[in-house]
Design a protein around this motif. Sequence first.
Motif, PDB file in Angstrom:
ATOM      1  N   MET A   1       0.473  -0.650   0.168  1.00 10.38           N
ATOM      2  CA  MET A   1       0.128   0.234   0.103  1.00 10.38           C
ATOM      3  C   MET A   1       0.779   1.114   0.257  1.00 10.38           C
ATOM      4  O   MET A   1       1.897   1.239   0.321  1.00 10.38           O
ATOM      5  CB  MET A   1      -0.941   0.000   1.418  1.00 10.38           C
ATOM      6  N   PRO A  44     -11.912  -4.849  -5.304  1.00 10.35           N
ATOM      7  CA  PRO A  44     -11.223  -4.977  -3.917  1.00 10.35           C
ATOM      8  C   PRO A  44     -12.567  -5.705  -3.291  1.00 10.35           C
ATOM      9  O   PRO A  44     -13.859  -4.897  -3.129  1.00 10.35           O
ATOM     10  CB  PRO A  44     -10.413  -4.423  -3.577  1.00 10.35           C
ATOM     11  N   GLU A  46     -11.893  -4.832   0.251  1.00 12.84           N
ATOM     12  CA  GLU A  46     -12.720  -3.596   0.895  1.00 12.84           C
ATOM     13  C   GLU A  46     -11.852  -2.736   0.551  1.00 12.84           C
ATOM     14  O   GLU A  46     -11.141  -2.724   0.117  1.00 12.84           O
ATOM     15  CB  GLU A  46     -11.902  -4.365   2.366  1.00 12.84           C
ATOM     16  N   PRO A  48      -9.220  -0.164   0.375  1.00 19.85           N
ATOM     17  CA  PRO A  48      -7.521   0.189   0.861  1.00 19.85           C
ATOM     18  C   PRO A  48      -7.560   1.572   1.828  1.00 19.85           C
ATOM     19  O   PRO A  48      -8.431   2.531   0.896  1.00 19.85           O
ATOM     20  CB  PRO A  48      -6.385   0.303  -0.532  1.00 19.85           C
ATOM     21  N   ALA A  49      -6.746   1.158   2.655  1.00 24.88           N
ATOM     22  CA  ALA A  49      -6.676   2.997   3.603  1.00 24.88           C
ATOM     23  C   ALA A  49      -6.206   4.010   2.607  1.00 24.88           C
ATOM     24  O   ALA A  49      -6.597   5.566   3.195  1.00 24.88           O
ATOM     25  CB  ALA A  49      -6.084   3.028   4.395  1.00 24.88           C
ATOM     26  N   ASP A  50      -5.415   4.630   1.408  1.00 26.09           N
ATOM     27  CA  ASP A  50      -4.911   4.538   0.943  1.00 26.09           C
ATOM     28  C   ASP A  50      -6.419   5.849  -0.387  1.00 26.09           C
ATOM     29  O   ASP A  50      -6.265   6.684  -1.243  1.00 26.09           O
ATOM     30  CB  ASP A  50      -3.595   4.499  -0.146  1.00 26.09           C
ATOM     31  N   THR A 102     -13.871   8.756   3.705  1.00 24.92           N
ATOM     32  CA  THR A 102     -14.042   8.255   2.403  1.00 24.92           C
ATOM     33  C   THR A 102     -14.894   9.055   1.760  1.00 24.92           C
ATOM     34  O   THR A 102     -15.458   8.912   1.672  1.00 24.92           O
ATOM     35  CB  THR A 102     -13.510   6.696   2.251  1.00 24.92           C
TER      36      THR A 102
END
Length: 186
Positions: A1, A44, A46, A48-50, A102
């Motif tokens: 990531m 995906p 989930e 991704p945090a970025d 987000t």
Amino acid sequence: MSDTPRALIVYESMFGNTWKVAAAIRDGLGTVIDTDLVRVDLAPAEIPADVRLLVVGGPTHAFSMSRPSTRADAAKQGDVVMPLETGIREWLGALPNRTTPTLTVTFDTRITKVRRLPGSAARSAAKLLRRRGFRAMVPPTTFFVEDTTGPIEGRELARARQWGVDLGRELGSVLGPSRRGTRRSA
């Protein structure tokens, strides 16, 4: 990531028209932020945090997001460009609730001759995302195709690209300066 914030565009496209719109949005948005373009069945499970901006788009079927039955009906009208099992409805329904901030935007495609009919895949997707803890950045947007299987109206691709540029500018004002990098597709 990566630590660099990025945008993720997840799309559903039966005949390739919504994919063309998604790619045009990516081209505009990618001038401001790293942007990935992913077909929904490859997206995906989930986020991704970025990912700071999630863009979700699909065709409007029966006044909302597609269902397995409406995708099967669409497949009878022409050659489809993606598997029928998973659409944005199923993907969004399986996403876990979001705990990190987000932003989201949603778009849909619909036939020109039904511009004024109620219902919208983009509005339905926005509601699902809101329930999952995502925050809408701008209202849902619609792009028009000439008929069920297309083609996409020529001016709509230019409008989609400009919408992507505008989204990038607005996102830039929220996130501050970011580094532009490569745009990836799946």
